[in-house]
Design a protein around this motif. Structure first.
Motif, short mmCIF file in Angstrom:
data_model
loop_
_atom_site.label_atom_id
_atom_site.label_comp_id
_atom_site.label_asym_id
_atom_site.label_seq_id
_atom_site.Cartn_x
_atom_site.Cartn_y
_atom_site.Cartn_z
N GLY A 98 0.83 -1.23 -0.03
CA GLY A 98 -0.17 -0.06 0.04
C GLY A 98 0.73 1.16 -0.04
O GLY A 98 0.25 2.45 0.33
N LEU A 99 2.04 1.09 -0.35
CA LEU A 99 2.82 2.25 -0.58
C LEU A 99 2.77 2.92 -1.90
O LEU A 99 2.58 2.42 -2.63
CB LEU A 99 4.50 1.83 -0.07
CG LEU A 99 4.59 1.39 1.39
CD1 LEU A 99 5.98 0.90 1.64
CD2 LEU A 99 4.37 2.50 2.38
N ASP A 100 3.79 4.00 -2.05
CA ASP A 100 3.58 4.98 -3.23
C ASP A 100 4.69 4.27 -4.25
O ASP A 100 5.70 3.62 -3.99
CB ASP A 100 3.85 6.22 -3.22
CG ASP A 100 2.81 6.95 -2.25
OD1 ASP A 100 1.52 6.48 -2.47
OD2 ASP A 100 3.04 7.83 -1.66
N VAL A 141 16.19 6.24 10.99
CA VAL A 141 16.33 7.12 9.98
C VAL A 141 14.92 7.43 9.55
O VAL A 141 14.62 8.63 9.07
CB VAL A 141 17.18 6.39 8.69
CG1 VAL A 141 16.77 6.94 7.55
CG2 VAL A 141 18.69 6.31 9.31
N LEU A 142 14.07 6.45 9.17
CA LEU A 142 12.79 6.71 8.81
C LEU A 142 11.92 7.50 9.52
O LEU A 142 11.16 8.52 8.53
CB LEU A 142 12.14 5.34 8.65
CG LEU A 142 12.74 4.29 7.62
CD1 LEU A 142 11.89 2.89 7.80
CD2 LEU A 142 12.80 4.74 6.33
N PRO A 143 11.84 7.91 10.77
CA PRO A 143 11.21 8.92 11.53
C PRO A 143 11.74 10.20 11.27
O PRO A 143 10.86 11.09 11.27
CB PRO A 143 11.32 8.38 12.93
CG PRO A 143 11.18 7.05 12.95
CD PRO A 143 12.49 6.77 11.90
N VAL A 150 3.90 6.45 10.87
CA VAL A 150 4.46 5.16 11.81
C VAL A 150 3.98 3.86 10.98
O VAL A 150 5.09 3.23 10.49
CB VAL A 150 3.70 4.91 13.00
CG1 VAL A 150 4.10 3.65 13.76
CG2 VAL A 150 4.14 6.44 13.89
N ALA A 151 2.78 3.57 10.37
CA ALA A 151 2.55 2.44 9.62
C ALA A 151 3.37 2.17 8.49
O ALA A 151 3.58 1.47 7.91
CB ALA A 151 0.88 2.24 9.48
N GLU A 152 3.32 3.37 7.65
CA GLU A 152 4.11 3.54 6.53
C GLU A 152 5.65 2.99 6.51
O GLU A 152 6.33 2.37 5.88
CB GLU A 152 4.29 4.82 5.77
CG GLU A 152 2.76 4.98 5.26
CD GLU A 152 2.50 6.25 4.93
OE1 GLU A 152 1.57 6.79 3.99
OE2 GLU A 152 3.08 7.47 5.25
N ALA A 153 6.22 3.75 7.81
CA ALA A 153 7.66 3.41 8.04
C ALA A 153 7.76 1.95 8.33
O ALA A 153 8.78 1.27 8.06
CB ALA A 153 8.14 4.45 9.09
#
Length: 278
Positions: A98-100, A141-143, A150-153
């Motif tokens: 569900g990511l881009d 790194v991701l935050p 949070v869910a996408e990370a």
């Protein structure tokens, strides 16, 4: 940010070799370019890329697995990904989470950057050591990137770790993003990679066969999206192509999209092998 420099230092042709952020690409590149700038400026990541070369080169007299290897693999991975996208290949990793689409090259770039950090623990079984080390880095790194909640990370982290694990031939990549990283890892086979162990007396088959590879270029293919052209100076280079690259390509998910041609360019002696094709 631009990576438009030749990491091998011996070929001015950057086609299929260098990812240039200033060029037009067959995918949305803004997110990727910001991530690449972050990576290059992150002191902890850069420290790992330097430290991870001690075990394979200084202690095992194996091919380079440090900063130069990572730069080459990341460049090749992004060039390969770009050509596949240009050829109409649909990727599944980010999409199924569900990511881009813009996250596909981010997964590729992060996995290519972190796939070998497990070498700081040991050369043997390094992909499995890379997973917890990369997970800790990604948690930090991701935050700090402005794109992900949070869910996408969590989902992106999982895809990056999957691609890291999948670069090992003992594991099966389940996404084309992971397949790109796996194949790109094998595309770092030019002679510059084995310079340090060769000078230190290392004469294993990986080192000697790398010395025989003069150039590797990626180009649009006629019947498939990507043509991989490999120039070698003697038959020892066959090991890199037929054993290492072939093993990485197998089960990568990219088999139907790539044509690999290796040519022996040496003219001054009788050639045992003139041309091989996968």
């Amino acid at each position: 940010m631009s990576d438009a420099t030749d990491p091998t230092g011996d070929n001015d042709d950057t086609e299929g070799r260098i990812y240039d952020s200033a060029s037009d690409h067959a995918f949305p590149d803004e997110r990727l370019n910001e991530v690449l700038t972050y990576i290059n400026g992150d002191a902890e990541i850069q420290a790992y890329l330097s430290a991870q070369n001690v075990n394979p080169v200084a202690r095992k007299q194996y091919n380079d697995h440090g900063e130069k290897h990572i730069e080459i693999v990341r460049n090749r991975a992004l060039c390969l990904y770009d050509l596949l996208k240009e050829g109409g290949v649909t990727f599944n990793g980010a999409r199924q989470q569900g990511l881009d689409e813009a996250d596909e090259p981010v997964i590729v770039a992060l996995a290519a950057t972190l796939h070998d950090i497990g070498h700081v623990v040991h050369r043997d079984d390094h992909p499995y050591y890379s997973i917890p080390l990369a997970a800790d880095l990604l948690d930090r790194v991701l935050p700090e990137l402005p794109f992900y909640d949070v869910a996408e990370a969590v989902r992106l982290k999982g895809e990056v770790l999957h691609a890291i694990l999948g670069h090992d031939t003992a594991e099966e990549p389940l996404t084309l993003e992971a397949g790109v990283v796996r194949v790109a890892d094998a595309l770092d086979m030019e002679s510059g990679r084995s310079r340090f162990p060769y000078e230190q007396g290392g004469r294993g088959i990986n080192t000697v066969s790398s010395q025989a590879i003069e150039a590797v270029n990626l180009r649009p293919g006629d019947s498939v999206p990507v043509l991989v052209e490999i120039e070698m100076t003697n038959a020892a280079g066959v090991y890199q192509v037929d054993n290492l690259l072939k093993a990485k390509l197998r089960d990568s998910g990219l088999e139907e999209f790539l044509r690999i041609v290796a040519v022996n360019t040496r003219q001054d002696t009788e050639r045992i092998v003139e041309r091989i094709e996968l």
